[in-house]
Design a protein around this motif. Structure first.
Motif, mmCIF file in Angstrom:
data_model
loop_
_atom_site.group_PDB
_atom_site.id
_atom_site.type_symbol
_atom_site.label_atom_id
_atom_site.label_comp_id
_atom_site.label_asym_id
_atom_site.label_seq_id
_atom_site.Cartn_x
_atom_site.Cartn_y
_atom_site.Cartn_z
ATOM 1 N N LYS A 118 0.859 -1.190 0.000
ATOM 2 C CA LYS A 118 0.000 0.000 0.000
ATOM 3 C C LYS A 118 0.892 1.236 0.000
ATOM 4 C CE LYS A 118 -3.251 -2.376 3.104
ATOM 5 N NZ LYS A 118 -3.854 -2.339 4.464
ATOM 6 N N ALA A 119 0.590 2.184 -0.858
ATOM 7 C CA ALA A 119 1.363 3.427 -0.880
ATOM 8 C C ALA A 119 0.624 4.490 -1.674
ATOM 9 C CB ALA A 119 2.751 3.192 -1.471
ATOM 10 N N VAL A 120 0.963 5.737 -1.385
ATOM 11 C CA VAL A 120 0.411 6.889 -2.105
ATOM 12 C C VAL A 120 1.583 7.709 -2.633
ATOM 13 C CG1 VAL A 120 -0.913 9.023 -1.906
ATOM 14 C CG2 VAL A 120 -1.664 6.971 -0.696
ATOM 15 N N LEU A 121 1.495 8.093 -3.899
ATOM 16 C CA LEU A 121 2.520 8.920 -4.530
ATOM 17 C C LEU A 121 1.972 10.321 -4.760
ATOM 18 C CD1 LEU A 121 5.290 9.224 -5.936
ATOM 19 C CD2 LEU A 121 4.193 8.426 -8.053
ATOM 20 N N LYS A 122 2.686 11.316 -4.232
ATOM 21 C CA LYS A 122 2.296 12.706 -4.452
ATOM 22 C C LYS A 122 3.368 13.378 -5.296
ATOM 23 C CE LYS A 122 0.676 16.914 -2.185
ATOM 24 N NZ LYS A 122 0.346 17.589 -0.898
ATOM 25 N N LEU A 123 2.985 13.815 -6.494
ATOM 26 C CA LEU A 123 3.924 14.453 -7.403
ATOM 27 C C LEU A 123 4.107 15.922 -7.065
ATOM 28 C CD1 LEU A 123 2.733 12.869 -10.778
ATOM 29 C CD2 LEU A 123 4.562 12.090 -9.252
ATOM 30 N N ASN A 125 3.638 18.455 -8.805
ATOM 31 C CA ASN A 125 2.574 19.329 -9.312
ATOM 32 C C ASN A 125 1.279 19.209 -8.523
ATOM 33 O OD1 ASN A 125 1.528 16.872 -10.090
ATOM 34 N ND2 ASN A 125 1.507 17.299 -12.290
ATOM 35 N N GLY A 126 1.283 18.386 -7.456
ATOM 36 C CA GLY A 126 0.115 18.254 -6.607
ATOM 37 C C GLY A 126 -0.738 17.033 -6.886
ATOM 38 N N GLN A 127 -0.492 16.325 -7.985
ATOM 39 C CA GLN A 127 -1.276 15.133 -8.291
ATOM 40 C C GLN A 127 -0.988 14.025 -7.285
ATOM 41 O OE1 GLN A 127 -0.495 13.350 -12.127
ATOM 42 N NE2 GLN A 127 -2.147 11.848 -11.936
ATOM 43 N N THR A 128 -2.049 13.352 -6.835
ATOM 44 C CA THR A 128 -1.918 12.243 -5.891
ATOM 45 C C THR A 128 -2.370 10.958 -6.564
ATOM 46 O OG1 THR A 128 -2.291 13.677 -3.967
ATOM 47 C CG2 THR A 128 -2.655 11.324 -3.666
ATOM 48 N N ILE A 129 -1.546 9.925 -6.450
ATOM 49 C CA ILE A 129 -1.832 8.638 -7.094
ATOM 50 C C ILE A 129 -1.834 7.552 -6.019
ATOM 51 C CG2 ILE A 129 -1.075 6.942 -8.805
ATOM 52 C CD1 ILE A 129 0.447 9.248 -10.190
ATOM 53 N N ASN A 130 -2.967 6.856 -5.896
ATOM 54 C CA ASN A 130 -3.015 5.689 -5.020
ATOM 55 C C ASN A 130 -2.428 4.511 -5.778
ATOM 56 O OD1 ASN A 130 -4.367 6.822 -2.697
ATOM 57 N ND2 ASN A 130 -6.220 6.914 -3.950
ATOM 58 N N LEU A 131 -1.253 4.081 -5.386
ATOM 59 C CA LEU A 131 -0.548 3.029 -6.107
ATOM 60 C C LEU A 131 -1.237 1.686 -5.930
ATOM 61 C CD1 LEU A 131 3.095 4.132 -5.282
ATOM 62 C CD2 LEU A 131 1.832 4.490 -7.412
ATOM 63 N N THR A 143 11.460 9.794 -18.207
ATOM 64 C CA THR A 143 10.293 10.508 -18.742
ATOM 65 C C THR A 143 8.966 9.946 -18.260
ATOM 66 O OG1 THR A 143 10.330 9.100 -20.714
ATOM 67 C CG2 THR A 143 11.542 11.188 -20.816
ATOM 68 N N GLU A 144 8.984 8.883 -17.452
ATOM 69 C CA GLU A 144 7.723 8.287 -17.031
ATOM 70 C C GLU A 144 7.886 7.511 -15.731
ATOM 71 O OE1 GLU A 144 6.336 5.358 -19.775
ATOM 72 O OE2 GLU A 144 8.030 4.016 -19.430
ATOM 73 N N LEU A 145 6.725 7.102 -15.185
ATOM 74 C CA LEU A 145 6.677 6.227 -14.020
ATOM 75 C C LEU A 145 6.105 4.886 -14.457
ATOM 76 C CD1 LEU A 145 5.117 8.640 -11.358
ATOM 77 C CD2 LEU A 145 7.504 7.956 -11.526
ATOM 78 N N ILE A 153 2.388 4.038 -15.444
ATOM 79 C CA ILE A 153 1.533 4.776 -14.502
ATOM 80 C C ILE A 153 1.182 6.112 -15.131
ATOM 81 C CG2 ILE A 153 1.366 5.811 -12.201
ATOM 82 C CD1 ILE A 153 3.448 3.795 -11.244
ATOM 83 N N GLN A 154 -0.090 6.335 -15.358
ATOM 84 C CA GLN A 154 -0.548 7.557 -16.010
ATOM 85 C C GLN A 154 -0.451 8.739 -15.050
ATOM 86 O OE1 GLN A 154 -1.501 7.760 -19.292
ATOM 87 N NE2 GLN A 154 -1.482 9.987 -18.966
ATOM 88 N N THR A 155 0.185 9.831 -15.487
ATOM 89 C CA THR A 155 0.262 11.061 -14.700
ATOM 90 C C THR A 155 -0.079 12.245 -15.598
ATOM 91 O OG1 THR A 155 2.569 11.683 -15.153
ATOM 92 C CG2 THR A 155 2.189 10.002 -13.447
ATOM 93 N N ASN A 156 -0.335 13.416 -14.964
ATOM 94 C CA ASN A 156 -0.559 14.635 -15.739
ATOM 95 C C ASN A 156 0.657 15.558 -15.678
ATOM 96 O OD1 ASN A 156 -0.666 15.729 -13.166
ATOM 97 N ND2 ASN A 156 -2.910 15.886 -13.136
ATOM 98 N N ASP A 157 1.795 14.998 -15.258
ATOM 99 C CA ASP A 157 3.043 15.760 -15.187
ATOM 100 C C ASP A 157 3.913 15.335 -16.369
ATOM 101 O OD1 ASP A 157 5.020 17.413 -14.360
ATOM 102 O OD2 ASP A 157 5.608 16.239 -12.594
ATOM 103 N N THR A 158 3.688 15.977 -17.502
ATOM 104 C CA THR A 158 4.321 15.528 -18.741
ATOM 105 C C THR A 158 5.762 16.006 -18.889
ATOM 106 O OG1 THR A 158 3.362 17.436 -19.872
ATOM 107 C CG2 THR A 158 2.139 15.343 -19.968
ATOM 108 N N HIS A 159 6.123 17.097 -18.229
ATOM 109 C CA HIS A 159 7.483 17.621 -18.352
ATOM 110 C C HIS A 159 8.037 17.968 -16.963
ATOM 111 C CE1 HIS A 159 5.709 18.429 -22.358
ATOM 112 N NE2 HIS A 159 6.926 18.113 -22.785
#
Length: 373
Positions: A118-123, A125-131, A143-145, A153-159
């Motif tokens: 169980k883990a949560v990733l916070k980028l 840019n503020g996006q939070t992803i429940n892994l 360039t990706e996760l 893993i889809q994110t909205n932090d493209t650059h």
């Protein structure tokens, strides 16, 4: 429990006739006596062979009865079980099989299941992803996760910028692995976090942790790796080490398994050699030699290995099972326990073993453990 009694129970165990309490009694017998065994003449290959014998025996002992198998065969497996005890493998690894499906051993009407991935990733840019709980780790690429199996893993932090700080955190009852952009591997224990940049640039690689983490740092002489945690900085070039820096522990403990590290507090620094542990308390660093490395990283390898006081043990149990612990008056907080129990067992199994090996009793109420004399 006398060895003769243990052998009688082994016969019942191999025949599939042990009660749950008798199985736990065998565990406690192992915990009390396995450390007195002389293991110096036993090779790793022999240990693996004997381990496979017990696994095969357990598969047969608890599989549905669909064919006629003589008791002598089970007796031979029981003998293998006894040999296994003598070379240091615990019965806590047994598997109960029913209808070809694994189910946890339950010794109490009220019980709590173990933690998991169980883990949560916070980028940055503020996006939070429940892994995903179905995965055990993530890989940080340029360039990706991705998860460890390669799933994107889809994110909205493209650059993402190199300096962008991301944080992966585990809750109580959670664990996760991270492979950083430079190839460094980090395992996070329950109630822990790792803050890291999207990529390493400049003259150093720097991350920050809370809780507990095990590191296998990728070697890069030109760019030292630094870990900041609770009043200290650990600096390495490439090595394996464990840091425990929980707020409810008395000291920050840094244990070196391989290579060398420099531990720096606010007032002093110490160099560690493999097998040493630095304990930081009130900005003073003390060094302990020849620590039990297997015990230190047992959490990472899927089991508890204890040789400490009850309060330290209950702190670990509380974090892994996401429980609160209450101590009743009269509990001897200085009594110590030694032994090994799989982290995949329900909490009742672990508590029962402790009851059988010490002057303590437990009661489970919801998500609370009451410790009684």
């Amino acid at each position: 429990m006398e060895e003769k009694k243990a052998q009688e129970l082994f016969k019942k165990y191999a025949a599939g006739n042990c009660t749950d309490e008798e199985k736990v009694l065998l565990e406690s017998w192992y915990l009390l006596h396995s450390q007195n065994s002389n293991l110096s003449d036993v090779s790793a290959e022999e240990r693996l062979e004997d381990k496979q014998l017990i696994l095969d025996a357990l598969d047969h002992a608890y599989a549905p009865v669909t064919r006629n198998v003589s008791w002598l065969k089970y007796a031979g497996m029981a003998a293998a079980s006894i040999a296994l005890i003598l070379i240091g493998f615990g019965l806590y690894t047994y598997t109960i099989k029913e209808n070809q499906e694994t189910r946890p051993l339950v010794l109490a009407k009220t019980d709590v299941s173990p933690g998991g991935n169980k883990a949560v990733l916070k980028l940055a840019n503020g996006q939070t992803i429940n892994l995903s709980n179905d995965q055990n780790g993530i890989i940080i690429k340029a360039t990706e996760l991705a998860y460890n199996d390669g799933t994107h893993i889809q994110t909205n932090d493209t650059h993402p910028t190199a300096s962008a700080q991301n944080t992966i955190s585990t809750p109580a009852g959670g664990q996760y692995q991270v492979i950083l952009q430079d190839g460094t591997k980090v395992w996070l224990n329950a109630e822990s976090s790792l803050s890291y940049p999207s990529s390493f640039a400049g003259q150093e690689r720097k991350v920050e942790i809370t809780g507990e983490a095990y590191f296998e740092v990728a070697h890069n002489k030109a760019m030292p790796f630094k870990v900041v945690s609770k009043g200290q900085t650990v600096e390495v070039l490439g090595t394996h080490f464990n840091i425990m820096a929980y707020n409810n522990e008395n000291a920050v403990k840094t244990t070196l398994l391989e290579g060398s590290v420099k531990v720096t507090g606010r007032r002093t620094s110490k160099l560690l050699s493999p097998g040493q542990q630095a304990q930081l308390t009130d900005q003073h660093i003390t060094i302990t030699n020849h620590v039990d490395l297997e015990e230190i990283i047992s959490w990472k390898n899927g089991y508890f290995k204890f040789n400490e006081d009850i309060k330290s043990i209950m702190n670990k149990i509380a974090r892994w099972y996401d429980l609160d612990v209450v101590y009743k008056p009269g509990v001897d907080l200085n009594q110590t326990f030694s032994g090994e129990v799989s982290k995949s067992r329900n909490v009742s199994v672990l508590l029962k073993v402790m009851e059988l090996t010490g002057n303590v009793n437990f009661k489970i109420e919801g998500r609370r453990i009451i410790v009684m004399p």
